[in-house]
Design a protein around this motif. Structure first.
Motif, PDB file in Angstrom:
ATOM      1  N   VAL A 210       0.855  -1.186   0.000  1.00 27.19           N
ATOM      2  CA  VAL A 210       0.000   0.000   0.000  1.00 27.19           C
ATOM      3  C   VAL A 210       0.894   1.240   0.000  1.00 27.19           C
ATOM      4  CG1 VAL A 210      -1.935  -1.100   1.174  1.00 27.19           C
ATOM      5  CG2 VAL A 210      -0.182   0.055   2.522  1.00 27.19           C
ATOM      6  N   LYS A 211       0.363   2.306  -0.564  1.00 25.83           N
ATOM      7  CA  LYS A 211       1.103   3.560  -0.618  1.00 25.83           C
ATOM      8  C   LYS A 211       0.929   4.332   0.692  1.00 25.83           C
ATOM      9  CE  LYS A 211       2.847   3.756  -4.834  1.00 25.83           C
ATOM     10  NZ  LYS A 211       4.319   3.697  -4.985  1.00 25.83           N
ATOM     11  N   THR A 212       1.910   5.154   0.978  1.00 28.21           N
ATOM     12  CA  THR A 212       1.739   6.063   2.102  1.00 28.21           C
ATOM     13  C   THR A 212       0.801   7.182   1.663  1.00 28.21           C
ATOM     14  OG1 THR A 212       3.578   7.436   1.381  1.00 28.21           O
ATOM     15  CG2 THR A 212       4.087   5.640   2.896  1.00 28.21           C
ATOM     16  N   GLU A 213       0.370   7.972   2.637  1.00 30.88           N
ATOM     17  CA  GLU A 213      -0.608   9.017   2.330  1.00 30.88           C
ATOM     18  C   GLU A 213      -0.127   9.948   1.219  1.00 30.88           C
ATOM     19  OE1 GLU A 213      -1.718  11.335   5.702  1.00 30.88           O
ATOM     20  OE2 GLU A 213      -3.112  12.586   4.525  1.00 30.88           O
ATOM     21  N   SER A 214       1.151  10.300   1.248  1.00 34.14           N
ATOM     22  CA  SER A 214       1.620  11.292   0.275  1.00 34.14           C
ATOM     23  C   SER A 214       1.772  10.715  -1.133  1.00 34.14           C
ATOM     24  CB  SER A 214       2.949  11.894   0.738  1.00 34.14           C
ATOM     25  OG  SER A 214       3.853  10.881   1.076  1.00 34.14           O
ATOM     26  N   GLU A 215       1.849   9.402  -1.239  1.00 35.95           N
ATOM     27  CA  GLU A 215       1.978   8.780  -2.555  1.00 35.95           C
ATOM     28  C   GLU A 215       0.633   8.256  -3.063  1.00 35.95           C
ATOM     29  OE1 GLU A 215       4.938   7.939  -4.474  1.00 35.95           O
ATOM     30  OE2 GLU A 215       6.046   9.351  -3.228  1.00 35.95           O
ATOM     31  N   ARG A 216      -0.383   8.439  -2.270  1.00 38.53           N
ATOM     32  CA  ARG A 216      -1.705   7.892  -2.581  1.00 38.53           C
ATOM     33  C   ARG A 216      -2.366   8.626  -3.749  1.00 38.53           C
ATOM     34  NH1 ARG A 216      -4.539   8.041   2.865  1.00 38.53           N
ATOM     35  NH2 ARG A 216      -3.091   6.388   3.400  1.00 38.53           N
ATOM     36  N   PHE A 217      -3.221   7.905  -4.486  1.00 44.52           N
ATOM     37  CA  PHE A 217      -3.993   8.487  -5.585  1.00 44.52           C
ATOM     38  C   PHE A 217      -4.900   9.599  -5.048  1.00 44.52           C
ATOM     39  CE2 PHE A 217      -8.019   8.323  -8.075  1.00 44.52           C
ATOM     40  CZ  PHE A 217      -7.529   8.714  -9.305  1.00 44.52           C
ATOM     41  N   ALA A 218      -4.983  10.667  -5.825  1.00 41.30           N
ATOM     42  CA  ALA A 218      -5.794  11.810  -5.408  1.00 41.30           C
ATOM     43  C   ALA A 218      -7.262  11.422  -5.357  1.00 41.30           C
ATOM     44  CB  ALA A 218      -5.581  12.970  -6.365  1.00 41.30           C
ATOM     45  N   GLY A 219      -7.809  11.343  -4.159  1.00 41.71           N
ATOM     46  CA  GLY A 219      -9.216  10.988  -4.013  1.00 41.71           C
ATOM     47  C   GLY A 219      -9.427   9.596  -3.435  1.00 41.71           C
ATOM     48  N   ALA A 220      -8.337   8.869  -3.200  1.00 43.67           N
ATOM     49  CA  ALA A 220      -8.451   7.501  -2.679  1.00 43.67           C
ATOM     50  C   ALA A 220      -8.305   7.475  -1.159  1.00 43.67           C
ATOM     51  CB  ALA A 220      -7.390   6.606  -3.308  1.00 43.67           C
ATOM     52  N   ILE A 221      -8.922   6.430  -0.549  1.00 44.80           N
ATOM     53  CA  ILE A 221      -8.729   6.163   0.875  1.00 44.80           C
ATOM     54  C   ILE A 221      -7.454   5.337   1.037  1.00 44.80           C
ATOM     55  CG2 ILE A 221      -9.702   5.073   2.952  1.00 44.80           C
ATOM     56  CD1 ILE A 221     -11.463   7.307   1.972  1.00 44.80           C
ATOM     57  N   GLU A 222      -7.310   4.370   0.121  1.00 43.71           N
ATOM     58  CA  GLU A 222      -6.138   3.506   0.152  1.00 43.71           C
ATOM     59  C   GLU A 222      -5.706   3.224  -1.278  1.00 43.71           C
ATOM     60  OE1 GLU A 222      -3.701   2.484   2.409  1.00 43.71           O
ATOM     61  OE2 GLU A 222      -4.940   0.983   3.439  1.00 43.71           O
ATOM     62  N   THR A 223      -4.398   3.312  -1.531  1.00 44.98           N
ATOM     63  CA  THR A 223      -3.879   2.945  -2.838  1.00 44.98           C
ATOM     64  C   THR A 223      -2.982   1.721  -2.690  1.00 44.98           C
ATOM     65  OG1 THR A 223      -3.990   5.127  -3.884  1.00 44.98           O
ATOM     66  CG2 THR A 223      -2.301   3.632  -4.698  1.00 44.98           C
ATOM     67  N   ASN A 247     -15.925   8.590  -1.441  1.00 45.05           N
ATOM     68  CA  ASN A 247     -15.558   9.953  -1.856  1.00 45.05           C
ATOM     69  C   ASN A 247     -16.243  10.384  -3.151  1.00 45.05           C
ATOM     70  OD1 ASN A 247     -13.974  10.057   0.365  1.00 45.05           O
ATOM     71  ND2 ASN A 247     -12.014   9.849  -0.704  1.00 45.05           N
ATOM     72  N   PHE A 248     -16.181   9.514  -4.158  1.00 49.14           N
ATOM     73  CA  PHE A 248     -16.777   9.911  -5.437  1.00 49.14           C
ATOM     74  C   PHE A 248     -18.293   9.778  -5.414  1.00 49.14           C
ATOM     75  CE2 PHE A 248     -12.386   9.541  -6.610  1.00 49.14           C
ATOM     76  CZ  PHE A 248     -12.228  10.606  -7.482  1.00 49.14           C
ATOM     77  N   ALA A 249     -18.784   8.807  -4.662  1.00 54.65           N
ATOM     78  CA  ALA A 249     -20.240   8.666  -4.530  1.00 54.65           C
ATOM     79  C   ALA A 249     -20.823   9.933  -3.900  1.00 54.65           C
ATOM     80  CB  ALA A 249     -20.578   7.450  -3.684  1.00 54.65           C
ATOM     81  N   LYS A 250     -20.127  10.459  -2.905  1.00 51.49           N
ATOM     82  CA  LYS A 250     -20.605  11.688  -2.268  1.00 51.49           C
ATOM     83  C   LYS A 250     -20.472  12.878  -3.206  1.00 51.49           C
ATOM     84  CE  LYS A 250     -19.957  10.241   2.520  1.00 51.49           C
ATOM     85  NZ  LYS A 250     -19.001  10.130   3.632  1.00 51.49           N
ATOM     86  N   ALA A 251     -19.351  12.954  -3.903  1.00 54.54           N
ATOM     87  CA  ALA A 251     -19.133  14.082  -4.811  1.00 54.54           C
ATOM     88  C   ALA A 251     -20.162  14.104  -5.942  1.00 54.54           C
ATOM     89  CB  ALA A 251     -17.718  14.021  -5.385  1.00 54.54           C
ATOM     90  N   PHE A 252     -20.597  12.922  -6.363  1.00 54.29           N
ATOM     91  CA  PHE A 252     -21.541  12.859  -7.488  1.00 54.29           C
ATOM     92  C   PHE A 252     -22.929  12.360  -7.054  1.00 54.29           C
ATOM     93  CE2 PHE A 252     -17.481  13.249  -9.508  1.00 54.29           C
ATOM     94  CZ  PHE A 252     -17.754  14.083 -10.580  1.00 54.29           C
TER      95      PHE A 252
END
Length: 491
Positions: A210-223, A247-252
């Motif tokens: 798994v990626k750390t927070e700073s390397e995570r995909f923009a908008g993801a909880i976990e990458t 995140n995206f369900a809420k945004a849309f």
RNA sequence: CGGGGCGUAGCGUAGCCCGGUUAUCGCGCCUGGUUUGGGACCAGGAGGUCGCAAGUUCGAAUCUUGCCGCCCCGACCA
């Protein structure tokens, strides 16, 4: 000697470029940052694509296609997402050209300005979730398991053939689920598919993590990611799978009714691999003589080169070569008989080595008499004469051996290049002199991660899945840490 | 956007410093022939806005100025 490849030792970057260009995978194009994928390179991508597509479908996914253009307003609906991509978006502002009244060329017609500008997709979460809103009402509509094969554009400052181009080809899966658990399971499942593909087909070992927070995909909880190691000791992210939460369900505003008629936002994932895999394949296996392709991905698995003297017994030789070709085809081997009379055998040998064809079969008059052929394998350069009795079975077996040995070799290299250290000076020295992954303790903060990056250019590639827990002290700050993470310089 | 390198035939290049016939060489290409077990050889041939533009000059690939493009290294990212 028309094609000379820069050696890895002399200039690794140039070696890579030489391989891509001289191996006929791609060309530079007239458009800055964009490449032309040539037929041989595209055939390679097609082999990858077809296998992945099968694996996606075997796990219940279906393909669809969404627009290249995304209304600008969509991109701003998920805050972290827009933050991540804003700097590299190409924007369409007009829909018409007209003749330049002051010259011969054309100009953008100022009358034809779009009311709302369109973004060329850097990824499709927004347009897809805007659509999913209309597809999903009830738990009966879930899970929704959709993939698309598409091109995307990310306006990179600096590009490299296959590894980072302004436009690239990829697949992006976008799924919707009723529960968080199910969505997480989907992300992990797709990560496993990527890993299996990389290891079994590309013969390229990867580390799942798994990626750390700073390397995570923009908008993801976990990458989640798979990380591969290249021959110069640098890491390369070969695929990612994201748990997007709600995140995206809420945004849309994508809600569904569950069995108890309660409304809730759906849970999402997205996952992708790109033509970058072609670059990874090149750098994982090839040598100073050219590409080395694993048999399961090679567009041509075996090439037959007939060798003759004048017209002596040429018909017999041709017939034998065609027969061998047919035997291999019938056995499911993708084979090319190169009976082109314009180039001589030595030239062909070098050319197919450049292109990484796993097995070369040469047949001449001597072989005709002895019922043999000369078989050369690309990965080890080993040559031997084999009987034409049981020919197809021999070649099939050889292809399997090559596939396995390429993987074993890459795995051994990686094993030698995962180094544990608890000492900062050693950490820096390892990065400079040895390369590869460094397993070290980290205090878990983004500040420390950033500080290490500034000092060494190394980033945390991932926290491996099922990572052993072990008390220790952060390599930089000495603060307490519960596990080692993998650092490396990366592409 | 900063640093470095480069732009001459399809590709790779010489010539540029020190301006002067028809721009060099290799590979590739075309024609014919001989060849073919590791990038063949002989003979003949085609192919050029010397990145673009302006300037200096009797004369510019060569000198001056401006612009464009590409590659490598760095900042951004998959």
């Amino acid at each position: 000697m028309s094609k000379v490849i820069t050696s890895r030792q002399e200039d690794y970057s140039q070696w890579y470029n030489d391989l891509v260009i001289k191996g006929s995978l791609a060309d530079y194009s007239a458009v800055r940052g964009c490449m032309v994928i040539k037929p041989y390179g595209f055939a390679l991508w097609e082999k990858m694509r077809d296998q992945l597509d099968k694996m996606f479908k075997d796990t219940g996914h279906v393909n669809a296609y969404f627009p290249l253009f995304i209304p600008k307003s969509f991109l701003s609906k998920e805050a972290a997402h827009v933050e991540g991509f804003a700097k590299e978006c190409a924007v369409v502002t007009h829909y018409r050209l007209k003749k330049d009244p002051n010259g011969d060329g054309v100009i953008v017609d100022p009358e034809a300005k779009l009311e709302e500008e369109l973004i060329i997709r850097p990824t499709s979460e927004t347009i897809i979730w805007n659509t999913y809103k209309t597809w999903i009402q009830s738990y009966r509509d879930l899970p929704l398991l959709v993939n698309q094969w598409a091109n995307v554009v990310r306006w990179e400052m600096r590009t490299r053939l296959f590894l980072r181009t302004a436009e690239f080809l990829w697949q992006e899966g976008h799924t919707a689920h009723a529960t968080s658990e199910e969505a997480v399971a989907e992300s992990v499942q797709m990560l496993n598919i990527y890993a299996e593909f990389a290891e079994k087909y590309m013969a390229m070992p990867v580390i799942k993590g798994v990626k750390t927070e700073s390397e995570r995909f923009a908008g993801a909880i976990e990458t989640y990611c798979i990380e591969a190691l290249m021959q110069d000791g640098k890491a390369l992210q070969a695929g990612t799978s994201h748990f997007l939460g709600q995140n995206f369900a809420k945004a849309f505003d994508v809600k569904f009714s569950d069995k108890d008629n309660k409304l809730d936002y759906v849970w999402a994932t997205s996952w992708g691999v790109s033509t970058r895999l072609v670059g990874a394949l090149v750098m994982a296996h090839s040598d100073d003589d050219g590409l080395i392709l694993p048999p399961r991905i090679a567009p041509i698995q075996a090439v037959i080169v007939p060798i003759y003297k004048g017209n002596e017994k040429k018909e017999l030789l041709d017939a034998k070569a065609k027969q061998l070709e047919k035997e291999l085809k019938d056995a499911g081997v993708s084979v090319k008989l190169d009976d082109n009379d314009n180039s001589r055998p030595g030239w062909k040998f070098a050319e197919y080595e450049m292109k990484g064809v796993p097995v070369r079969i040469a047949i001449g008059l001597r072989d005709l008499e002895n019922n043999t052929v000369e078989v050369a394998r690309r990965d080890t350069k080993e040559k031997k004469n084999i009987s034409t009795d049981g020919f197809a079975a021999s070649i099939t077996k050889l292809l399997e051996d090559i596939q396995q040995q390429m993987y074993d070799k890459a795995l051994a290299y990686r094993a030698q290049h995962i180094t544990k250290t608890d000492d900062w000076n050693d950490f820096v020295k390892l990065l400079d002199e040895k390369g590869g992954f460094i397993a070290a303790h980290w205090d878990g903060t983004a500040e420390t991660e950033e500080a290490i990056k500034e000092k060494t250019k190394a980033t945390i590639r991932c926290i491996p899945l099922n990572n052993p827990q072990e008390a220790g002290k952060c390599i930089l700050t000495g603060k307490p840490s519960s596990q080692r993470v993998l650092f490396a310089r990366a592409y």
